[in-house]
Design a protein around this motif. Structure first.
Motif, PDB file in Angstrom:
ATOM      1  N   HIS A 125     -78.660  25.853 -10.233  1.00  0.00           N
ATOM      2  CA  HIS A 125     -79.871  24.686  -9.874  1.00  0.00           C
ATOM      3  C   HIS A 125     -80.550  24.710  -8.212  1.00  0.00           C
ATOM      4  N   LYS A 128     -83.186  27.133  -9.612  1.00  0.00           N
ATOM      5  CA  LYS A 128     -83.867  25.991  -9.874  1.00  0.00           C
ATOM      6  C   LYS A 128     -85.221  24.455  -9.378  1.00  0.00           C
ATOM      7  N   ALA A 129     -84.502  24.834  -9.159  1.00  0.00           N
ATOM      8  CA  ALA A 129     -85.490  23.408  -7.485  1.00  0.00           C
ATOM      9  C   ALA A 129     -85.813  23.906  -6.548  1.00  0.00           C
ATOM     10  N   TYR A 131     -87.655  26.636  -8.504  1.00  0.00           N
ATOM     11  CA  TYR A 131     -89.131  26.300  -9.239  1.00  0.00           C
ATOM     12  C   TYR A 131     -89.274  25.641  -9.170  1.00  0.00           C
ATOM     13  N   GLU A 132     -89.358  24.141  -9.053  1.00  0.00           N
ATOM     14  CA  GLU A 132     -89.649  23.258 -10.167  1.00  0.00           C
ATOM     15  C   GLU A 132     -90.596  22.752  -8.725  1.00  0.00           C
ATOM     16  N   LYS A 135     -93.816  24.472  -8.549  1.00  0.00           N
ATOM     17  CA  LYS A 135     -94.482  24.288  -9.789  1.00  0.00           C
ATOM     18  C   LYS A 135     -95.568  23.297  -9.086  1.00  0.00           C
ATOM     19  N   ALA A 149     -90.606  16.993  -6.266  1.00  0.00           N
ATOM     20  CA  ALA A 149     -90.342  17.474  -7.285  1.00  0.00           C
ATOM     21  C   ALA A 149     -89.234  18.356  -6.674  1.00  0.00           C
ATOM     22  N   VAL A 150     -88.686  18.973  -5.791  1.00  0.00           N
ATOM     23  CA  VAL A 150     -87.341  20.271  -5.386  1.00  0.00           C
ATOM     24  C   VAL A 150     -86.361  18.257  -5.322  1.00  0.00           C
ATOM     25  N   TYR A 153     -85.670  17.166  -8.994  1.00  0.00           N
ATOM     26  CA  TYR A 153     -84.829  17.803  -9.938  1.00  0.00           C
ATOM     27  C   TYR A 153     -82.310  18.106  -8.735  1.00  0.00           C
TER      28      TYR A 153
END
Ligand code: MG
Ligand code: MG
Length: 252
Positions: A125, A128-129, A131-132, A135, A149-150, A153
């Protein structure tokens, strides 16, 4: 001051970023129980030199090594030593390389041998954070959009967001303006423009967001000694998104 890079500068930043990526790929198979963080540091140092680059972190504000190696509850800025990696550890390796005067900066957290389910959750995660956050990048968006965003998430996944350390601009200095926090409000902060280069680097904890500094004046650890992970890419802002300079399409 936030600089907009010229095409020539972007080209050099791309090459520096690629060297950082190659260094991570080179180190990865060595990240096993029994190796010392000093051995990893030497491998990274020699590899970076072999690419006609220099190590951005070596002697940076007095930092005594070429890479940062942060194990388990260590968040960032761990100093390579004779400590051996053990089965079940996680290690964040932060690498900076300078090529023809321009830098690349990328951190990645790796499992050592077989790790617990909760450490796997933390690594998955935190990556993934990142990549958030990526984005949320595009020309016209704002720094606060990335942090938002980070953070949202991370909070959704019940992870602590370290606020004391932040991402940053990258160029002929490894740390430039603007600061890129891992928290924030949408539609606030500096506006991103095409050809800005920034490093986004969430540091997320399994427990509290609070951190402390060790007596070595470098290593940051979690206050509750729970594990922490760190993922970072350097990217160039484009019209509709960003391009990762420290990875390739398979670097996930
Ligand atoms: Mg950085
Ligand atoms: Mg870094």
């Amino acid at each position: 001051m936030i600089s907009i890079k010229t095409d020539r500068e972007i080209e050099l930043l791309k090459q520096a970023g690629h060297i950082v990526y190659l260094t991570h790929k080179y180190l990865e198979p060595y990240i096993k129980p029994g190796i010392t963080t000093k051995q990893l540091d030497k491998l990274a140092h020699d590899f970076i030199i072999s690419q006609n680059a220099t190590c951005s972190f070596l002697n940076y504000e007095g930092f005594p090594a070429s890479i940062c190696t942060s194990i388990n509850e260590e968040v960032v800025h761990g100093i390579p030593s004779n400590r051996k990696l053990k089965n079940g550890d996680i290690i964040s390796i932060d690498i900076g390389a300078c090529y023809e005067g321009y830098h690349g900066d990328s951190a990645w957290s790796y499992p050592v041998g077989k790790i617990s389910e909760e450490k796997k959750y933390l690594l998955e995660h935190t990556k993934k954070a990142l990549y958030e956050g990526l984005k949320a990048v595009k020309a016209g968006a704002r720094i606060g959009d990335i942090g938002y965003a980070v953070e949202s998430y991370a909070k959704k996944h019940h992870l602590g967001v370290v606020e004391e350390l932040v991402g940053h601009g990258v160029g002929s200095s490894i740390h430039e303006d603007p600061e890129v926090p891992n928290y924030g409000q949408k539609n606030t902060g500096h506006i991103l423009k095409e050809n800005m280069v920034i490093a986004i680097e969430p540091m997320l904890n399994l427990g509290t967001a609070n951190v402390l500094m060790l007596d070595d004046d470098w290593t940051i650890i979690t206050e509750d000694n729970k594990p922490s992970a760190h993922f970072e890419h350097t990217v160039v802002v484009t019209k509709d998104g960003c391009k990762i300079l420290t990875g390739d399409d398979n670097f996930e």
